[in-house]
Design a protein around this motif. Structure first.
Motif, PDB file in Angstrom:
ATOM      1  N   ILE A 123      -6.509  -5.093  -8.473  1.00 41.71           N
ATOM      2  CA  ILE A 123      -6.853  -3.925  -8.438  1.00 41.71           C
ATOM      3  C   ILE A 123      -6.371  -3.305  -6.858  1.00 41.71           C
ATOM      4  O   ILE A 123      -6.358  -3.958  -5.812  1.00 41.71           O
ATOM      5  N   ALA A 124      -5.653  -1.931  -6.791  1.00 41.58           N
ATOM      6  CA  ALA A 124      -5.176  -1.506  -5.609  1.00 41.58           C
ATOM      7  C   ALA A 124      -5.597  -0.069  -5.520  1.00 41.58           C
ATOM      8  O   ALA A 124      -5.964   0.749  -6.237  1.00 41.58           O
ATOM      9  N   ASN A 125      -5.813   0.393  -4.334  1.00 41.67           N
ATOM     10  CA  ASN A 125      -6.120   1.883  -4.029  1.00 41.67           C
ATOM     11  C   ASN A 125      -5.019   2.199  -2.907  1.00 41.67           C
ATOM     12  O   ASN A 125      -4.484   1.561  -2.376  1.00 41.67           O
ATOM     13  N   GLY A 126      -4.971   3.740  -2.757  1.00 38.82           N
ATOM     14  CA  GLY A 126      -3.998   4.417  -2.011  1.00 38.82           C
ATOM     15  C   GLY A 126      -2.628   4.577  -2.475  1.00 38.82           C
ATOM     16  O   GLY A 126      -1.709   4.864  -1.900  1.00 38.82           O
ATOM     17  N   TYR A 127      -2.416   4.386  -3.925  1.00 37.67           N
ATOM     18  CA  TYR A 127      -1.315   4.747  -4.422  1.00 37.67           C
ATOM     19  C   TYR A 127      -1.199   6.046  -5.170  1.00 37.67           C
ATOM     20  O   TYR A 127      -0.274   6.831  -4.905  1.00 37.67           O
ATOM     21  N   GLY A 128      -2.344   6.206  -6.094  1.00 41.22           N
ATOM     22  CA  GLY A 128      -2.536   7.597  -6.611  1.00 41.22           C
ATOM     23  C   GLY A 128      -2.057   7.777  -8.032  1.00 41.22           C
ATOM     24  O   GLY A 128      -1.999   8.956  -8.385  1.00 41.22           O
ATOM     25  N   ILE A 129      -1.354   7.149  -8.638  1.00 39.06           N
ATOM     26  CA  ILE A 129      -0.728   7.429  -9.834  1.00 39.06           C
ATOM     27  C   ILE A 129      -1.606   7.886 -11.066  1.00 39.06           C
ATOM     28  O   ILE A 129      -2.651   7.216 -11.168  1.00 39.06           O
ATOM     29  N   GLN A 130      -1.452   8.803 -11.810  1.00 41.44           N
ATOM     30  CA  GLN A 130      -2.175   9.202 -12.716  1.00 41.44           C
ATOM     31  C   GLN A 130      -1.449   9.371 -14.108  1.00 41.44           C
ATOM     32  O   GLN A 130      -0.051   9.770 -14.092  1.00 41.44           O
ATOM     33  N   ASN A 131      -2.084   9.045 -15.315  1.00 38.18           N
ATOM     34  CA  ASN A 131      -1.489   9.271 -16.595  1.00 38.18           C
ATOM     35  C   ASN A 131      -0.262   8.545 -16.795  1.00 38.18           C
ATOM     36  O   ASN A 131       0.631   8.939 -17.510  1.00 38.18           O
ATOM     37  N   GLY A 132      -0.209   7.206 -16.399  1.00 41.55           N
ATOM     38  CA  GLY A 132       1.001   6.648 -16.708  1.00 41.55           C
ATOM     39  C   GLY A 132       1.301   5.313 -15.682  1.00 41.55           C
ATOM     40  O   GLY A 132       0.163   4.711 -15.153  1.00 41.55           O
ATOM     41  N   ALA A 133       2.397   4.796 -15.636  1.00 43.37           N
ATOM     42  CA  ALA A 133       2.805   3.419 -14.972  1.00 43.37           C
ATOM     43  C   ALA A 133       4.071   3.472 -14.421  1.00 43.37           C
ATOM     44  O   ALA A 133       4.950   3.994 -14.845  1.00 43.37           O
TER      45      ALA A 133
END
Length: 571
Positions: A440-450
């Motif tokens: 698990i990572a945080n601080g990247y922020g991507i939504q609805n995809g990869a």
């Protein structure tokens, strides 16, 4: 300088021969004394001859009281990180005033071994720039890595006397150095007398740093704060001040130099990892110089850090200054404070543009088709969570370091991304071992995809981050189909991609096309929620490097990095 060249230069000095080139009305930057010398400047046989109020040249240029500056030197960089072929990168960076490049080809080496190193040498042979390499020291970077090849001390020996091999590249295995392991010291001993040994020292201090220095480590490019940089400089380690696409260290380190008023001779500039679109937009080493000047550093001090300091440390006696006998690499700038590069000369010849860098050798077929994985299904990213706290990779804005944050999540058979907590995975791609590490990572922020990329330092497996397992699987499988690249998937469909068929690292398209595609993909990444204070692709590519603190994801799982190297952790 060879005797034939010297005799030509001597005849010009004696007034018996006309110089090849005479620059009139120059403001010459003297990096030895910190002076500006107003004079004419003569060039013959690719070398500076003299500065004088008189002189004649077969070609004469009126510089009109602009500034003549030594060609800039990048103390540490990776051609592969630009994602374009080496000569295409040179065509852009040289026009920004960088005339000398010290490259570590360990990205290519981790995929293809010695063949990857030879590719960088072959591609830059006879290019109108000075390209040197340091021999990759840690391929693989650590015993935990699953990369494509290995380079041993025996593999290195034939390169030790190569005229463009300056020494040993960034030594990452700190535990092996500190413990005096025989396998590592065989490599150090090959390059210990008349070569440079580059370090990779993101976290060592105190006694352990002294051990590293005692082992013969000459440089380091991983300082992110001035306190650590000063400790290294005091031990004689050259601090390479990095300004890349993801790591931005110039501001902090330059402010420290100015505030303490220490001698800057043990500092140099480098880019390390910088995307081609950033070089086009904001520059190369000239950008480092401009930042330093904007912070209040005297222009001549910034220029010394970009030229003679690096030349001295790397033993490049013929580069880095404007003086008789030095190679005539120089740039013309209109204003030292603005530092806009107007013209570039290498060995006394003006570089006009990309046409000067064409006609390089073709890439061997053996460096293509390097992605070897079976189809990935969404269940490969399954991540069970129990009652215990979980280690989360917390991304640090504008840096390539991460923090280790313990978070207690609700127990589940398979973690589902929510909020700022995204699933990240590393997929082994060299030998189809079937290894997939998930965290698990945080601080990247991507939504609805990869987003997936086959550039993941330094083993260059596939790294993917997303908010759902299905899109992550689609992205990885598309990387496999392309045989390397960057892929963005949105709501179950591939939005777009940049193929990187050369070792899974480099495009076979020209620079302009690569730059345009990267810009398109980057804009889409930000549109999908990636935070603006990180580079979507370089930041992602570094989240698998198990020699940078504090947490990383590799195909074997989550890794914690301390003073003595990486260790796998359970959660």
């Amino acid at each position: 300088m060879d005797r034939e060249s010297y005799l030509k230069v001597k005849e010009v000095i004696d007034g018996k021969k006309t110089a090849d080139l005479l620059l009139r009305n120059c403001n010459i930057v003297n990096v030895f004394t910190g002076e500006i010398i107003h004079s004419n400047l003569a060039v013959c046989a690719g070398h500076f001859v003299f500065w004088s109020e008189t002189g004649r040249g077969l070609e004469e240029i009126d510089v009109e009281d602009k500034y003549v500056v030594p060609g800039l030197i990048d103390a540490h960089m990776h051609f592969e990180s630009t994602m374009v072929q080496p000569r295409d990168l040179l065509a852009v960076a040289v026009m920004h005033g960088t005339t000398t490049f010290i490259s570590d080809p360990h990205e290519a080496a981790n995929v293809c071994g010695i063949k990857g190193v030879q590719y960088i040498l072959d591609q830059t042979e006879n290019a109108p720039a000075n390209v040197f390499i340091t021999m990759p020291s840690c391929v693989p970077a650590t015993p935990l890595d699953d990369n494509g090849s290995e380079i041993t001390a025996e593999d290195m020996k034939p390169f030790a006397n190569h005229p463009r091999v300056l020494g040993l590249a960034e030594v990452m295995d700190t535990e092996a150095v500190i413990n005096g392991e025989e396998k590592m010291f065989k490599k150090l001993e090959i390059f210990d007398q008349h070569h440079i040994i580059d370090g990779h020292i993101p976290s060592l201090s105190g006694i352990n740093l002294m051990k590293f220095a005692a082992a013969g480590i000459d440089t380091d490019h991983e300082s992110i704060d001035f306190e650590g940089a000063l400790e290294k400089a005091r031990l004689g380690i050259q601090v390479l001040i990095r300004e890349g696409s993801a790591a931005h260290n110039v501001e902090g380190l330059i402010k420290g130099i100015m505030n303490t008023e220490i001698d800057n001779c043990n500092f140099s500039f480098c880019t390390d990892d910088r995307h081609i679109e950033d070089i086009v937009k904001i520059g190369h080493i000239d950008n480092n110089v401009r930042i330093a000047i904007s912070l209040g550093m005297k222009p001549l001090d910034a220029i010394k850090i970009a030229t003679i300091n690096t030349a001295h440390r790397y033993g490049l006696k013929h580069l880095g200054a404007i003086a008789p006998g030095y190679q005539a690499d120089f740039i013309i700038v209109d204003d030292l404070n603005k530092f806009n590069v107007e013209r570039v000369f290498v060995k006394g010849k003006e570089i006009k543009g990309k046409e000067d860098f064409e006609n390089g050798p073709e890439c061997p077929e053996g460096l293509k088709h390097t992605v070897n994985i079976s189809p990935i299904t969404p269940d490969r990213f399954r991540l069970p969570i129990d009652e215990e706290p979980v280690h989360v990779i917390s991304i640090v804005p504008r840096q390539i370091t991460t923090e280790d944050v313990l978070i207690r999540f609700n127990p589940t058979d398979n973690f589902q991304s929510y909020g700022d907590f995204k699933k990240i995975a590393s997929v082994e791609r060299h030998k189809n071992k079937g290894l997939v590490g998930v965290a698990i990572a945080n601080g990247y922020g991507i939504q609805n995809g990869a987003i997936a990329i086959s550039v993941s330092h330094d083993s260059h497996n596939i790294i993917v981050i997303g908010d759902n397992d299905n899109d992550m699987a689609i992205a990885v499988n598309e990387i496999s189909r392309l045989q390397g690249g960057i892929v963005i998937v949105e709501k179950g469909k591939v939005f777009d991609s940049l193929p990187l068929p050369i070792m899974g690292l480099i495009s076979n398209e020209k620079c302009d096309k690569v730059r345009e595609k990267v810009e398109c993909l980057m804009n889409k990444a930000y549109e999908m929620g990636v935070y603006k204070d990180i580079d979507p692709f370089i930041t992602l590519s570094f989240l698998s490097l198990p020699v940078i603190p504090k947490l990383r994801i590799i195909p074997r799982g989550l890794v914690s990095i301390g003073d003595y190297g990486p260790e796998l952790i359970n959660k």
